[in-house]
Design a protein around this motif. Structure first.
Motif, PDB file in Angstrom:
ATOM      1  N   GLN A 139       0.840  -1.204   0.000  1.00 44.92           N
ATOM      2  CA  GLN A 139       0.000   0.000   0.000  1.00 44.92           C
ATOM      3  C   GLN A 139       0.875   1.255   0.000  1.00 44.92           C
ATOM      4  OE1 GLN A 139      -2.905   0.229   3.193  1.00 44.92           O
ATOM      5  NE2 GLN A 139      -3.248   2.419   2.833  1.00 44.92           N
ATOM      6  N   LEU A 140       1.922   1.222   0.807  1.00 47.13           N
ATOM      7  CA  LEU A 140       2.839   2.368   0.854  1.00 47.13           C
ATOM      8  C   LEU A 140       3.435   2.629  -0.531  1.00 47.13           C
ATOM      9  CD1 LEU A 140       5.483   3.088   3.580  1.00 47.13           C
ATOM     10  CD2 LEU A 140       6.118   3.214   1.184  1.00 47.13           C
ATOM     11  N   GLU A 177       0.789   4.112  -2.833  1.00 42.92           N
ATOM     12  CA  GLU A 177       0.523   5.525  -2.542  1.00 42.92           C
ATOM     13  C   GLU A 177       1.697   6.411  -2.948  1.00 42.92           C
ATOM     14  OE1 GLU A 177      -0.903   5.970   1.482  1.00 42.92           O
ATOM     15  OE2 GLU A 177      -2.688   4.760   1.070  1.00 42.92           O
ATOM     16  N   ASP A 194       1.635   9.595  -5.273  1.00 41.97           N
ATOM     17  CA  ASP A 194       2.143  10.901  -4.823  1.00 41.97           C
ATOM     18  C   ASP A 194       3.165  11.452  -5.814  1.00 41.97           C
ATOM     19  OD1 ASP A 194       0.576  10.513  -2.621  1.00 41.97           O
ATOM     20  OD2 ASP A 194       2.234  10.296  -1.182  1.00 41.97           O
ATOM     21  N   ALA A 247       1.500  12.885  -8.764  1.00 44.09           N
ATOM     22  CA  ALA A 247       0.895  14.190  -8.465  1.00 44.09           C
ATOM     23  C   ALA A 247       1.960  15.283  -8.440  1.00 44.09           C
ATOM     24  CB  ALA A 247       0.167  14.119  -7.122  1.00 44.09           C
ATOM     25  N   ILE A 248       3.123  14.972  -7.887  1.00 47.01           N
ATOM     26  CA  ILE A 248       4.183  15.976  -7.735  1.00 47.01           C
ATOM     27  C   ILE A 248       4.818  16.324  -9.077  1.00 47.01           C
ATOM     28  CG2 ILE A 248       6.510  16.300  -6.769  1.00 47.01           C
ATOM     29  CD1 ILE A 248       5.487  14.669  -4.317  1.00 47.01           C
ATOM     30  N   GLY A 265       6.452  21.780  -6.378  1.00 44.42           N
ATOM     31  CA  GLY A 265       5.182  22.450  -6.106  1.00 44.42           C
ATOM     32  C   GLY A 265       4.959  23.721  -6.905  1.00 44.42           C
ATOM     33  N   TYR A 324       8.456   8.495   1.352  1.00 43.55           N
ATOM     34  CA  TYR A 324       7.007   8.574   1.579  1.00 43.55           C
ATOM     35  C   TYR A 324       6.720   9.347   2.871  1.00 43.55           C
ATOM     36  CZ  TYR A 324       2.291   6.856   2.704  1.00 43.55           C
ATOM     37  OH  TYR A 324       0.971   6.755   3.047  1.00 43.55           O
ATOM     38  N   ALA A 325       7.485   9.018   3.919  1.00 43.37           N
ATOM     39  CA  ALA A 325       7.277   9.704   5.204  1.00 43.37           C
ATOM     40  C   ALA A 325       7.544  11.206   5.044  1.00 43.37           C
ATOM     41  CB  ALA A 325       8.191   9.111   6.273  1.00 43.37           C
ATOM     42  N   ILE A 334       7.271  13.071   2.265  1.00 42.56           N
ATOM     43  CA  ILE A 334       6.202  13.697   1.473  1.00 42.56           C
ATOM     44  C   ILE A 334       4.943  13.862   2.317  1.00 42.56           C
ATOM     45  CG2 ILE A 334       4.607  13.321  -0.457  1.00 42.56           C
ATOM     46  CD1 ILE A 334       7.025  11.906  -1.874  1.00 42.56           C
ATOM     47  N   ARG A 335       4.596  12.829   3.080  1.00 40.64           N
ATOM     48  CA  ARG A 335       3.378  12.900   3.878  1.00 40.64           C
ATOM     49  C   ARG A 335       3.524  13.872   5.047  1.00 40.64           C
ATOM     50  NH1 ARG A 335      -0.905   9.565   2.335  1.00 40.64           N
ATOM     51  NH2 ARG A 335      -0.537   9.277   0.111  1.00 40.64           N
ATOM     52  N   ALA A 336       4.734  14.027   5.564  1.00 36.39           N
ATOM     53  CA  ALA A 336       4.948  14.995   6.646  1.00 36.39           C
ATOM     54  C   ALA A 336       4.731  16.416   6.130  1.00 36.39           C
ATOM     55  CB  ALA A 336       6.360  14.851   7.218  1.00 36.39           C
ATOM     56  N   LEU A 337       5.258  16.718   4.948  1.00 35.02           N
ATOM     57  CA  LEU A 337       5.190  18.089   4.438  1.00 35.02           C
ATOM     58  C   LEU A 337       3.833  18.421   3.827  1.00 35.02           C
ATOM     59  CD1 LEU A 337       8.663  18.601   2.756  1.00 35.02           C
ATOM     60  CD2 LEU A 337       7.904  19.350   5.006  1.00 35.02           C
ATOM     61  N   GLY A 338       3.269  17.480   3.098  1.00 37.32           N
ATOM     62  CA  GLY A 338       2.017  17.786   2.399  1.00 37.32           C
ATOM     63  C   GLY A 338       2.263  18.785   1.277  1.00 37.32           C
ATOM     64  N   ARG A 339       1.179  19.164   0.636  1.00 32.49           N
ATOM     65  CA  ARG A 339       1.251  20.014  -0.551  1.00 32.49           C
ATOM     66  C   ARG A 339       1.938  21.342  -0.258  1.00 32.49           C
ATOM     67  NH1 ARG A 339      -4.293  21.690  -1.322  1.00 32.49           N
ATOM     68  NH2 ARG A 339      -4.587  19.452  -1.461  1.00 32.49           N
ATOM     69  N   ILE A 362      -1.869  20.318  -6.822  1.00 32.95           N
ATOM     70  CA  ILE A 362      -1.206  19.028  -6.596  1.00 32.95           C
ATOM     71  C   ILE A 362      -2.043  18.218  -5.628  1.00 32.95           C
ATOM     72  CG2 ILE A 362       0.843  17.903  -5.657  1.00 32.95           C
ATOM     73  CD1 ILE A 362       2.475  20.209  -6.739  1.00 32.95           C
ATOM     74  N   PRO A 366      -2.403  14.837   0.258  1.00 32.45           N
ATOM     75  CA  PRO A 366      -3.050  15.192   1.522  1.00 32.45           C
ATOM     76  C   PRO A 366      -2.265  16.295   2.239  1.00 32.45           C
ATOM     77  CG  PRO A 366      -2.178  12.931   1.573  1.00 32.45           C
ATOM     78  CD  PRO A 366      -1.867  13.480   0.237  1.00 32.45           C
ATOM     79  N   GLY A 370      -0.099  18.116   5.179  1.00 25.67           N
ATOM     80  CA  GLY A 370       1.011  17.568   5.952  1.00 25.67           C
ATOM     81  C   GLY A 370       0.586  17.110   7.334  1.00 25.67           C
TER      82      GLY A 370
END
Lengths: 483, 449
Positions: A109-110, A113, A117, A120-121, A250, A333-334, A336-341, B41, B44, B46
């Motif tokens: 799954q990771l 995702e 991600d 998207a980036i 971004g 992954y960690a 990207i998910r920590a920072l978000g868009r 983009i 989700p 952060g």
């Protein structure tokens, strides 16, 4: 001063640093066959656990690192590697690649995702996470381009890959490894690809153009949409070397600029540690029309289940074993998910802010800036007239700072390529400027001083010619020397 | 609130913009095409650190790793002493770059020199590079080396070479028009090689993918008689016991270093290694560390022979390879130094003993493991029913075992079973019981081999 010992030179027969489970009594020769056994054991170090700890701790202290030193290597994106990512990676380190997929759904799954991600980036349609390094991703990318042209019956006709003369060395090496002829496109006086020369080289014989944007001079290729239009009109594909993605994270996406294939360096933009020279990780992304050629496995979602799909008949195949450098996929992954868009946009914003700040400050010191305009995440400078880049770089080491990338790109004499990244505070940049100021001042007073630098490092300048002319590539045991 | 790793305060931002002469950070991006700027983009928002860790744990909990373990296929969970990761993963090693400035990189350079020495000792060959991506890509690079060295355009690969490795060899060689011929197993080891004077290299894995020992001396002699290079694809841990490639005359040894002290990590990162005879040095890909002296005469180490590499030679380089897998190779270096020759031998010997104990116990319980050829850490067990279903059913009972044997080996429904020195008698009992429960027993009369 005495030489620092090798672990072999700390060795004493009979010592050991670790105790594995004791093997039971067993007839090894009977099981394996006498003829298959080695005659003499390999000569390996024999040290106690404390000897071992002292040895590798002292070696660690003979080493610069981001955690201890400012490291503004242009094109390498030496940003801080967050510790939480290391914690995250440990949660997955015991997974076996061949365990039943039903017991590895979290990992799959990771990956699924992360593929999404990265699409998207970058503005691409599909990703494979297989390649183990940036250059490995490049090879996957160019092989996909080759497969694409072959699928359209144009494999024989398109024999050439164009690269700018300022490109990373891996670009031409990769194209050659994929069986292509490499032609260089010159850089114009403004530091961007010479559009006229580019159009002259373009034609039905061209398979692809490999570009970085911003380019290796730290400049954004403002004619990128024209470069893409010309390539596509001739039936060639556009390849994006993701080494400099940190600059535009971004803000603008390779896919939107017209790139068909992209590789990313997770160890640059996405903070997986460089590890002293690897493991890197180089996922590849493509537009939809190339998706069927992606290296396997690609992770798909089927209902509630995540599946690593190998059976993709038009894939270029495997680039390496298993799922790629999975441990680094967890870290990226960690991050990207920590920072978000919004966090990702801030990365490029402060990376570019820091680089421009340093450019202005260095110029004030007397460094020359051949392309003096707003740069992106990095810029290229030259030392003041009369000084050599190598000497300035070595002198910086005595100030506890790592030099910039030196003598690259090849198109700029005495090039110094500087990339501070977004994770450095202005105080560090100011300290770098101050160190450079002191170096220049010392050089003016005492020109010979710089030629001798560094003075305070664990070793001083090395005889690299001797290393290459009389190669010593392994430890010679005293008994071998005697014989 | 998301995590942020940039340290700028509003005051810092103002000061930097003022020095640059820009009004805002956005202004610094004016060179970007206006119509493409600031895309939507789909990511989700952060997370703060606590939320992030919670999310990562919830993903990790969807995996299961505890329980008796008999998984192999080139990756095994061997004992790794605590001291190994503690030393290798010091942040000075983890967060350094490639040692391009040797004066401040002696830690990594010297450790790599030690690594190269260990790999030469284990393989019995002359020159090791600083490591490569993994065993499969290192094998593909070895095939390319053979093609360059002999200027021939056919390669013979034993079917006993790991199927994923063969797939990578094909990916690398296909664009260059090199033909690949597969030499079959008969039934469990390589029989005859389809040789000829157009063969650049012969690739044989020892122990082979199914776990069995090849007659490396005979195969090497045959390769040499045809003027081809012999590439031995080896499990480095096995070399604590088995004859090294140098002893049977192989020209190149390659393989994956995972078994020397890296956790499996779902298959990566591990590292690949390549060790060659000295005559092949000119064609050798990858980074190499050499010994020299500094201006004060002290011993020092440096990346050397770089004239082969892409950053100097560009399109004429021996390979496009740029990085090595320094950190995972360092894990192996520290681990091998911790174990020493005796400890490494004990890990290997324990592995062989446990694998044989497992095979005996299965035979005693009425299963029919294929033990007609000598094996090292793993062997084939024919099963009743599709192998991936057997593996899934075992996993449901908390036992990790049963890498499916691909159809191409002609063994019918079968799995690989591997052991390590960590396997207990109770683990073996659990596996045998679970195999019975899931109905995997295939009568001896039906099993081939």
């Amino acid at each position: 001063m005495a030489d620092f010992p090798l672990v072999y030179e700390r060795s004493k027969a009979g010592r050991r640093g670790a105790q594995p489970p004791a093997p039971r009594r067993f007839d090894l020769a009977g099981a394996l066959g006498e003829e298959n056994l080695r005659e003499a054991p390999p000569r390996l170090p024999e040290v106690s656990e404390l000897d071992l700890v002292r040895h590798y701790t002292q070696l660690a202290h003979r080493q610069f690192s981001i955690d201890a030193n400012f490291y503004p290597l242009g094109s390498c994106t030496m940003k801080y590697n967050p510790k939480v990512n290391e914690e995250a990676a440990k949660l997955f380190s015991d997974l076996h690649p061949y365990q039943a997929p039903e017991t590895a759904q979290g990992a799959l799954q990771l990956m699924y995702e992360l593929q999404r991600d990265l699409c998207a980036i970058t503005g691409m349609d599909a990703f494979s996470l297989q390649p183990a390094a940036g250059a490995h991703g490049e090879l996957a990318g160019v092989l996909m381009i080759r497969a694409y042209h072959e699928s359209r019956g144009e494999g024989e006709q398109r024999r050439v890959v164009l690269v700018p003369d300022s490109a990373h060395g891996t670009n031409p090496a990769t194209a050659a490894m994929a069986g292509y002829e490499v032609r260089e496109v010159p850089t114009g006086p403004g530091g961007e690809v010479d559009l006229e020369a580019y159009e002259a080289e373009m034609g039905p014989h061209v398979a692809a153009v490999m570009l970085t944007n911003p380019n290796t001079l730290g400049l954004f290729e403002r004619r990128i949409l024209d470069l893409a239009r010309v390539a596509h009109a001739a039936g060639a594909l556009l390849y994006y070397d993701g080494a400099n993605l940190n600059a535009i994270l971004g803000r603008v996406r390779p896919g939107d600029m017209g790139f068909d294939v992209v590789h990313l360096n997770l160890h640059k933009t996405f903070t997986t540690p460089h590890g002293g020279g690897g493991p890197g990780t180089g996922p590849v992304g493509v537009k939809a029309r190339l998706a069927e050629f992606l290296p396997v496995p690609v992770i798909e979602r089927r209902g509630d289940e995540y599946v690593a799909v190998e059976d993709r008949p038009r894939s270029i195949g495997r680039m390496r074993s298993h799922f790629g450098n999975f441990g680094n996929l967890v870290r990226a992954y960690a991050y990207i998910r920590a920072l978000g868009r919004e966090g990702l946009r801030q990365v490029s914003g402060y990376a570019v802010l820091n680089a421009n700040y340093l450019r202005v400050r260095l110029k004030q010191l007397g460094f020359r800036v051949p392309f003096d305009r707003v740069n992106m995440h990095e810029f290229v400078a030259q030392p003041p007239e009369g000084l050599r880049t190598l000497d300035v770089a070595k002198a910086l080491l005595d100030h506890g700072m790592h030099p910039m990338t030196v003598y690259f790109p090849l198109t700029v004499k005495e090039a110094m390529m500087i990339e501070p990244t977004e994770t450095e505070p202005l105080e560090t940049l100011d300290a770098y400027v101050e160190a450079l100021r002191q170096v220049l001042e010392r050089a003016a007073r005492d020109p010979d001083y710089l030629h001798g630098a560094p003075y305070d490092t664990p070793v001083r300048r090395l005889d690299e010619v001797k290393a290459a002319r009389q190669p010593v590539l392994r430890y010679r045991f005293p008994e071998d020397e005697a014989a | 609130m998301s995590v942020r790793y940039h340290p700028h305060t509003p005051e810092d931002e103002r000061r930097a913009l003022e020095a640059i002469g820009a009004g805002s950070i956005g202004e610094l991006f004016d060179d970007l095409p206006a119509e493409l700027r600031d895309p939507e983009i789909d990511l989700p928002p952060g997370m703060d650190e606590a939320a992030l860790l919670e999310h990562m744990r919830s993903l990790a909990e969807r995996n299961r790793t505890r329980g008796p373990d008999f998984l192999g296929g080139g990756v095994r969970r061997h004992f790794i002493p605590s001291v190994t990761p503690h030393l290798a993963l010091q942040s000075e090693f983890v967060t350094a770059y490639t040692p391009y400035q040797p004066e401040v990189s002696q830690g990594i350079l010297q450790a790599t020199f030690e690594y190269q020495t260990m790999m030469c000792e284990l393989t019995g060959l002359d020159v090791s590079n600083a490591s490569m991506y993994d065993g499969a890509s290192a094998t593909a690079e070895a095939a390319l080396l053979a093609v360059r060295h002999t200027r021939r355009d056919r390669v013979v690969v034993s079917r006993g070479v790991h199927p994923e490795t063969r797939a990578v060899v094909e990916t690398y060689l296909r664009p260059l028009g090199v033909r690949i011929d597969v030499a079959d197993l008969s039934p469990l080891t390589t029989a005859d090689l389809p040789l000829g004077d157009d063969v650049a290299g012969v690739l044989v894995q020892q122990p082979n993918f199914l776990g069995y020992l090849e007659e490396m001396r005979r195969l090497t002699d045959a390769a040499h008689a045809a003027g081809a290079l012999m590439v031995a694809v080896v499990d480095p841990l096995s070399l604590a016991l088995l004859a090294p490639p140098g002893a049977y005359g192989a020209d190149v040894a390659v393989g994956d270093g995972q078994t020397l002290g890296n956790p499996p990590s779902f298959g990566g990162p591990t590292f690949g290694f390549m060790v060659v005879r000295e005559e092949l040095l000119r064609q050798f890909p990858g980074r190499i560390v050499g010994q020299t002296t500094d201006v004060d005469g002290r011993r020092a180490f440096v990346l050397t022979l770089q004239a082969r590499e892409q950053h100097i030679r560009r399109s004429k380089a021996k390979s496009n390879i740029c990085t090595n897998h320094q950190l995972t190779a360092l894990m192996a270096t520290v681990n091998v130094a911790a174990l020493g020759p005796e400890g490494l031998r004990e890990v290997a010997a324990g592995t062989v003993e446990r694998a044989h104990a497992l095979a005996e116990r299965l035979t005693a319980a009425g299963f029919a493991p294929l033990t007609g050829s000598r094996f090292f850490a793993e062997f084939v067990l024919p099963v009743a029913g599709p192998a991936d279903e057997v593996r899934a059913a075992l996993a449901q009972r908390g036992v990790h075992a049963g890498v499916p044997v691909p159809e191409e080996f002609g063994l019918g429904d079968a799995v690989l079973l591997a052991a390590t020195e960590r396997v207990s008698d109770a683990d073996i009992d659990a596996l045998v019981a679970a195999l019975d429960e899931v109905g995997a027993r295939r009568p001896a009369a039906v099993a081939r081999g």
